[in-house]
Scaffold this active site. Structure first.
Site, PDB file in Angstrom:
ATOM      1  N   ASP A   1       0.510  50.210  40.014  1.00 46.10           N
ATOM      2  CA  ASP A   1      -0.717  49.546  40.456  1.00 46.10           C
ATOM      3  C   ASP A   1      -1.783  49.737  39.366  1.00 46.10           C
ATOM      4  O   ASP A   1      -1.577  50.505  38.418  1.00 46.10           O
ATOM      5  CB  ASP A   1      -1.127  50.228  41.775  1.00 46.10           C
ATOM      6  CG  ASP A   1      -2.322  49.602  42.436  1.00 46.10           C
ATOM      7  OD1 ASP A   1      -2.634  48.435  42.153  1.00 46.10           O
ATOM      8  OD2 ASP A   1      -2.958  50.294  43.271  1.00 46.10           O
TER       9      ASP A   1
ATOM     10  N   GLU B   1      -4.025  46.521  35.139  1.00 51.39           N
ATOM     11  CA  GLU B   1      -4.651  45.378  34.416  1.00 51.39           C
ATOM     12  C   GLU B   1      -5.099  45.757  33.014  1.00 51.39           C
ATOM     13  O   GLU B   1      -5.067  44.878  32.152  1.00 51.39           O
ATOM     14  CB  GLU B   1      -5.826  44.847  35.244  1.00 51.39           C
ATOM     15  CG  GLU B   1      -5.402  44.240  36.573  1.00 51.39           C
ATOM     16  CD  GLU B   1      -4.996  45.278  37.618  1.00 51.39           C
ATOM     17  OE1 GLU B   1      -5.443  46.435  37.480  1.00 51.39           O
ATOM     18  OE2 GLU B   1      -4.237  44.948  38.531  1.00 51.39           O
TER      19      GLU B   1
ATOM     20  N   ASP C   1      -5.435  42.868  46.734  1.00 47.31           N
ATOM     21  CA  ASP C   1      -6.238  43.276  47.895  1.00 47.31           C
ATOM     22  C   ASP C   1      -6.802  42.089  48.667  1.00 47.31           C
ATOM     23  O   ASP C   1      -7.991  41.750  48.550  1.00 47.31           O
ATOM     24  CB  ASP C   1      -7.365  44.197  47.421  1.00 47.31           C
ATOM     25  CG  ASP C   1      -6.799  45.436  46.748  1.00 47.31           C
ATOM     26  OD1 ASP C   1      -5.584  45.677  46.864  1.00 47.31           O
ATOM     27  OD2 ASP C   1      -7.586  46.161  46.095  1.00 47.31           O
TER      28      ASP C   1
HETATM   29  C1  NOJ Z   1      -5.336  49.085  44.818  1.00 43.20           C
HETATM   30  C2  NOJ Z   1      -4.143  48.364  45.363  1.00 43.20           C
HETATM   31  O1  NOJ Z   1      -4.312  46.972  45.258  1.00 43.20           O
HETATM   32  C3  NOJ Z   1      -3.911  48.787  46.791  1.00 43.20           C
HETATM   33  O2  NOJ Z   1      -2.786  48.126  47.291  1.00 43.20           O
HETATM   34  C4  NOJ Z   1      -3.740  50.292  46.861  1.00 43.20           C
HETATM   35  O3  NOJ Z   1      -3.593  50.686  48.190  1.00 43.20           O
HETATM   36  C5  NOJ Z   1      -4.949  50.978  46.243  1.00 43.20           C
HETATM   37  N1  NOJ Z   1      -5.139  50.513  44.912  1.00 43.20           N
HETATM   38  C6  NOJ Z   1      -4.808  52.505  46.247  1.00 43.20           C
HETATM   39  O4  NOJ Z   1      -3.757  52.893  45.447  1.00 43.20           O
END
Ligand code: NOJ
Length: 873
Positions: A454, A457, A532
């Site tokens: 995650d 970017e 998200d």
């Molecule tokens: C951002 C991610 O998009 C989300 O899915 C994740 O729960 C959080 N970071 C925490 O790791």
């Protein structure tokens, strides 16, 4: 201002290339040389333009234009087309390729025109927007370098609040060019945007932007950049499709103009070289295939990863994980994978476990393994300062560096952090050691643990646009601005390679990785999700076009957080989201840390039962999904497939993005994405027979005289689906706790006859976990039906077919739009035997009971004295 210097041209017809110089004339009449190369790679035109720069002194960063994006993303060993006929005349060079296509490169003004059967289809630089901001020094007078149409603000200064600290060591470097698609109205691709499937007109408004960012609470119906980018744009019309693959990993803007009978796209990237490949083919699937042949086809993932994934931020501790795990069985809901977000690690120091909350990960993994379940843990590229991993990365100089070439420090989840530089081969080797076999972190010798990458970017909380400053430095002294959109890919690829090394020689060898940031090429090693989203109806709705786009550009293993990440969905929204999510190639529920618990049993009945039915439907279709992934790994077939793929002649179908086909299976789905939905109008794009297939159960048949809508009931417990006549699919219909436990379950065949009484389909099987399929350990069954015969032919090696000898087809359901006449049913597989059957009252549905057919070898069913009653409807 730009022209090709004819005298510089060198043409090689053997292995086709045209090389030479473009001359750029500056306002003060001096010139700059821009070397170009046109080649035919795997029969596709590739065009690159670089800049010959003077030696630039006293500079820390690599002073060449970054030209390695292609090296990172293109398949190794691409072949140049041989013995191409070309013709050079006064002001143009012409050549023919791929039999129907020809191209001409005009020298002044520069144009590249690609024609199909003699008609121009694509014109590059038709609007003279070709531009390359040539190198100049900070001290040079601006008027020597700027043409009147160029803006005259200080190109060595960034005045945006976020990025004004950017040192811009090489000054202005942008590259641009325009593409005109002759008589095309429908354009697709260039994710990631929370937008419609079809690209919209942007001229005069915000263009599409590709700049991988951690976008907070993104809005739908937007052209703003998101976490990943794939710079592939496809124009499509009934007789032809064209793909433009823009191989540049810098910040990129694409303006779309559809205001005339032609469509246009204008591309601008902040720096790097101009480098693009043109894919042209009679069908869009042909373009997909060509793109795959150049960038690599999508991976064939482990079967478990096509099952249901249960995630939240966070399952608190080991006990919590195992309770959730048990609850699935208690409620008889299958699932394959449970996920741990950032809280599992000690103070978010990746490669550690919080010993209080997760005292025995190996034990936890063992318990999950008993029922074939897997664990996915998160490891992000930001590494907390002040512990072993970050110390080593800093000591060994394997980090992204600041603009003085010292480790760059920023902030992310763990507080102060550094970032691993996965452009550096040594950093990749270091990464291998962290995932090595039998480390405590990887649960000792567990092979049911996989990875989530995650924030790659990369997300930097205190950086410009929440990312790394553009003047930070990577291996090779390349500036971050040149490689920005590529970083996420190098990171998840490094993880993939490390896991592959770890698992080599074990039965479950194929690594599973979910990545948030991605680029063209990511399809080979990772799945993506749309980040998200929110627990709101419009996000459910937009998940469909977003995932369709991802499928169109060769990144089919894609999903959206089921239930929505931020917020708390109503029970109805959650239920509808599951009914939609079962169609996402990557099917995972996830929730923010502040969201209430919402595992499938939380809402209670009727919701829980409806969700269970939806998940069961997904599991029953796993053979269909897996077969679609197999096809995709060979030809780049979209798994969630836009409607127009199936009906290219029908222009109305080109804009439909609220329904889709599941691969080539013939299943057409229109999920309900509106509150209080009671019915939907499903669009039928052709005049084939379609069978009502609501919730996966066959019903009434329809045949329209022309494409149009059919109204379907869609109360909360109904998932509106149709099955197209002419399809055969195989399902596994028994409830099991996980996909692994279904391995040897029997199949049920669904045969949906078309108007001529025929149908076909296929089923791909392998062990679902290892790479043994690469050496032929797999089975491909091709099914074919006519109104008096059903045939299964099998391709597979004997090692594997004998392993699967005990797997049978236990039922065959045949449906027809016309009445069926059935005499005797005789099964031939070695021996001949008669078989029981039943015919529905309306004589349109035939069920063949327990034909005892082994899936591992060929067979025929004779429907003796049977057929379709053509006189009777
Ligand atoms: C951002 C991610 O998009 C989300 O899915 C994740 O729960 C959080 N970071 C925490 O790791």
């Amino acid at each position: 201002m730009y022209s090709i210097d004819k005298g510089s041209l060198a043409i090689n017809n053997q292995k086709f290339t045209i090389e030479g110089n473009i001359v750029k004339v500056l306002p003060n009449a001096s010139t700059r040389t821009l070397p170009f190369k046109l080649s035919l790679v795997e029969d596709n035109i590739r065009f690159t333009i670089d800049e010959k720069r003077p030696d630039i002194e006293n500079i820390l960063v690599n002073s060449h234009r970054y030209n390695e994006t292609g090296q990172v993303v293109l398949r190794k060993g691409l072949a140049l087309s041989e013995n191409v006929q070309s013709k050079l005349t006064e002001n143009v060079v012409k050549f023919q390729f791929n039999s129907h296509f020809e191209a001409e490169l005009q020298f002044s003004p520069i144009r590249l025109i690609v024609s199909y059967k003699g008609t121009p289809q694509l014109i590059v630089n038709n609007d003279n927007l070709l531009n390359m901001e040539h190198w100049r020094s900070r001290e040079d007078p601006a008027e020597d370098h700027l043409h009147p149409e160029e803006s005259d603000y200080d190109l060595f200064l960034d005045s945006f609040a976020d990025s004004k600290a950017d040192t811009i060591p090489l000054g202005p470097e942008a590259v641009a060019v325009d593409f005109t698609f002759k008589q095309f109205n429908h354009l697709y691709g260039i994710p990631e945007h929370a937008d419609s499937l079809e690209l919209q007109q942007t001229s005069g408004s915000e263009p599409y932007r590709l700049y991988n960012v951690d976008i907070f609470e993104y809005e739908v119906d937007s052209r703003l950049p998101m976490y990943g980018s794939i710079p592939l744009l496809i124009a499509s019309k009934p007789e032809l499709s064209i793909g433009i693959f823009w191989i540049n990993s810098a910040d990129t803007f694409i303006d779309i103009d559809k205001s005339t009978e032609d469509s246009k796209s204008h591309w601008i990237s902040e720096n790097g070289v101009i480098d693009f490949i043109i894919f042209i083919d009679e069908t869009i699937s042909g373009v997909n295939k060509k793109y795959g042949s150049v960038t690599g086809y999508p991976q064939l993932p482990q079967l478990f990863s096509l099952g249901y994934h249960q995630c939240r931020w966070n399952y608190n501790d080991q006990k919590d994980v195992l309770e959730v795990h048990e609850n699935f069985d208690k409620h008889q809901i299958p699932y394959d994978t449970i996920w741990l977000d950032i809280e599992y690690a000690d103070a978010k120091k990746y490669f550690t476990w919080n010993e209080e909350t997760f005292p025995n990960p190996e034990h936890m993994l063992k318990v999950l393994d008993r029922t074939g379940r897997n664990l996915v843990v998160i490891v992000d590229p930001h590494i907390k300062t002040g512990y072993e991993v970050s110390n080593e990365l800093v000591e060994q100089q394997l980090t992204i560096n600041d603009n003085t070439n010292k480790t760059y420090y920023g902030h992310c989840w763990p507080g102060e952090s550094i970032w691993i530089d996965t452009f550096n081969d040594k950093a990749k080797s270091y990464w291998d050691t962290k995932f090595a076999w039998a480390t405590t972190f990887m649960g000792g010798k567990s092979t049911n643990i996989h990875l989530w990458n995650d924030m790659n970017e990369p997300s930097v909380f205190n950086g410009p646009e929440t990312s790394a400053p553009r003047d930070t430095i990577h291996s090779g002294n390349w500036e971050h601005r040149s490689v920005h959109n590529l970083y996420g890919l190098t990171y998840h690829e490094a993880t993939f390679e490390s896991l592959k090394k770890r698992l080599r020689g074990h039965t479950r060898e194929r690594p599973f990785i979910l990545t948030r940031s991605y680029y063209a090429g990511s399809q080979k090693t990772a799945a993506m999700w749309t980040g998200d989203n929110m627990s709101k109806w419009e996000y459910l709705k937009y998940s469909i076009p977003m995932l369709l786009t991802s499928n169109v550009v060769g990144m089919p293993f894609a999903g959206a957080d089921v239930g929505g990440f931020f917020g708390n969905p109503s029970s109805e929204l959650l239920t509808r989201w599951y009914q939609t999510g079962i169609w996402y190639p990557f099917f995972r529920a996830h929730a923010h840390i502040d969201s209430r618990r919402r595992e499938p049993w939380m809402p209670g009945d009727p919701y829980t039962s409806i969700i269970r039915n939806a998940i069961n439907l997904r599991y029953s279709l796993l053979p269909v999904f897996y077969t679609a992934f197999y096809e995709s790994s060979k030809s780049n077939l979209p798994i969630m497939k836009p409607v127009f793929y199936e009906a290219p002649e029908n222009l109305e179908a080109y804009s439909i993005d609220d329904q889709f086909y599941l691969g080539d299976s013939g299943i057409l789905v229109k999920p309900v994405t509106e509150e209080n939905g009671e019915d939907v109008d499903i669009y039928i794009p052709d005049t084939e027979i379609y069978y009502d297939f609501t919730n996966g159960k066959l019903g009434k048949s329809y045949k329209l005289d022309k494409p149009g809508h059919i109204s379907m009931e869609a109360s909360l417990e109904q998932i509106p689906m149709m099955l197209k006549g002419g399809s055969i699919l195989a399902r596994k219909e028994r409830y099991r706790r996980s996909s692994k436990l279904m391995y040897k379950d029997p199949y049920t065949l669904y045969v949906a006859l078309n108007d001529q009484g025929a149908a076909n389909g296929s089923l791909y099987i392998d062990d679902g976990e290892s790479y043994d399929y690469e050496s032929g350990n797999s089975i491909l069954v091709n099914f074919e039906a006519t109104s008096d015969k059903i045939i299964g032919t099998v391709v597979g090696n004997s090692d594997y077919t004998s392993t699967m000898d005990d797997v049978v087809i236990e039922k065959i359901i045949v449906v027809s739009g016309r009445k069926l006449i059935v005499g005797d049913i005789v099964v031939k597989q070695g021996e001949e035997s008669s078989c029981r059957f039943s015919l529905s009252k309306n004589r349109q549905e035939l069920t063949i009971l327990n034909p005892k057919i082994k899936i591992s070898s060929g067979w025929t069913i004779d429907l003796k004295e049977s057929g379709i009653d053509h006189d009777e409807l």
